[in-house]
Design an enzyme around this catalytic site. Structure first.
Site, PDB file in Angstrom:
ATOM      1  N   ASP A 207       0.182  10.106   5.204  1.00  0.00           N
ATOM      2  CA  ASP A 207       0.063   8.711   5.630  1.00  0.00           C
ATOM      3  C   ASP A 207      -1.346   8.207   5.293  1.00  0.00           C
ATOM      4  O   ASP A 207      -2.335   8.718   5.818  1.00  0.00           O
ATOM      5  CB  ASP A 207       0.333   8.598   7.138  1.00  0.00           C
ATOM      6  CG  ASP A 207       0.552   7.168   7.595  1.00  0.00           C
ATOM      7  OD1 ASP A 207      -0.070   6.252   7.013  1.00  0.00           O
ATOM      8  OD2 ASP A 207       1.335   6.964   8.549  1.00  0.00           O
TER       9      ASP A 207
ATOM     10  N   HIS B  91       3.529   6.254   5.256  1.00  0.00           N
ATOM     11  CA  HIS B  91       3.569   5.322   6.384  1.00  0.00           C
ATOM     12  C   HIS B  91       4.949   4.673   6.500  1.00  0.00           C
ATOM     13  O   HIS B  91       5.153   3.537   6.071  1.00  0.00           O
ATOM     14  CB  HIS B  91       2.478   4.266   6.191  1.00  0.00           C
ATOM     15  CG  HIS B  91       2.125   3.547   7.464  1.00  0.00           C
ATOM     16  ND1 HIS B  91       1.636   4.191   8.574  1.00  0.00           N
ATOM     17  CD2 HIS B  91       2.202   2.225   7.796  1.00  0.00           C
ATOM     18  CE1 HIS B  91       1.412   3.304   9.531  1.00  0.00           C
ATOM     19  NE2 HIS B  91       1.741   2.111   9.077  1.00  0.00           N
TER      20      HIS B  91
ATOM     21  N   SER C  66       3.352   2.616  14.164  1.00  0.00           N
ATOM     22  CA  SER C  66       2.005   2.196  13.787  1.00  0.00           C
ATOM     23  C   SER C  66       1.337   1.448  14.946  1.00  0.00           C
ATOM     24  O   SER C  66       1.197   2.010  16.030  1.00  0.00           O
ATOM     25  CB  SER C  66       2.080   1.378  12.492  1.00  0.00           C
ATOM     26  OG  SER C  66       0.822   1.286  11.876  1.00  0.00           O
TER      27      SER C  66
END
Length: 221
Positions: free
Chosen positions: A169, A196, A111
């Site tokens: 996601d 995610h 991320s």
């Protein structure tokens, strides 16, 4: 050990996502560490900036952290931040960790940590001596929208990368991760049907190992 005989494990500096920390990321990547056992060791690093208000998470000893902010004390991946703050400190923290805990072979970012790792790759590809890494695995990555960060993506980044994209996601949409991959020369892209997180089902595990095998110091090489 077989093919591993005589070869050491690769070492990856692991960069967590926004609102995580070294400890939180370690807890969430147990399955990945197990999948990479004997091939690669993950050494996680905490971002230098505590996220304001993060103490409300109930763990004052381990506040959630971030690598940079897009607004005062906040972060949104898609925000076109006019005054992003904190990135230089994070680049310095990565450079320091590479020295203090190294040597490292590559980076693994998740991320916001993957976005930071991509920036490190760009600097490395331009010859920045602070970042002696050979490759990166970028999970749920994205390119920063901040104009001040645009220089990282101006030229194709010539460093080997594996990009892991979650089809569903909801935090970092798949198209953002694909967009980041296009900033690299010959990126390897692997998808998974989930959201995610760092996936370790059989197809992704194979992708990690195949990618890492390109850098493995095999015996006799």
């Amino acid at each position: 050990t077989g093919a591993m005989s005589g070869g050491r494990s690769l070492r990856l500096l692991a960069l967590h996502g926004y609102r995580q920390s070294e400890r939180r990321f370690r807890q969430r990547t147990g399955a990945l560490r197990k999948a990479l056992r004997g091939r690669a060791e993950l050494v996680a690093l905490s971002a230098p900036h505590p996220v304001p208000g993060g103490e409300d998470d109930g763990d004052s000893d381990d506040p959630p952290r971030g690598w940079w902010f897009s607004g005062p004390g906040t972060f949104e991946a898609v925000e076109v931040a006019e005054a992003p703050a904190g990135l230089e400190e994070s680049l310095s923290a990565v450079a320091a960790a590479l020295v203090e805990h190294g040597p490292f072979d590559g980076l693994l970012g998740f991320s916001q940590g993957a976005a930071l790792a991509a920036m490190v790759c760009a600097l490395r590809a331009r010859g920045d001596p602070r970042f002696p890494v050979a490759f990166a695995i970028l999970v749920a990555g994205f390119a920063s929208r901040a104009p001040a960060h645009g220089h990282f993506y101006r030229e194709p980044i010539a460093l080997p990368t594996l990009h892991v994209v979650g089809d569903t996601d909801a935090v970092i949409a798949a198209h953002l991760s694909r967009e980041l991959a296009q900033c690299f020369v010959e990126p390897v892209i692997v998808t998974h049907p989930g959201g995610h997180f760092v996936p370790v089902a059989a197809p992704q595990k194979k992708a990690y190992l195949d990618f890492l095998d390109r850098f493995h110091p095999r015996q006799g090489q």
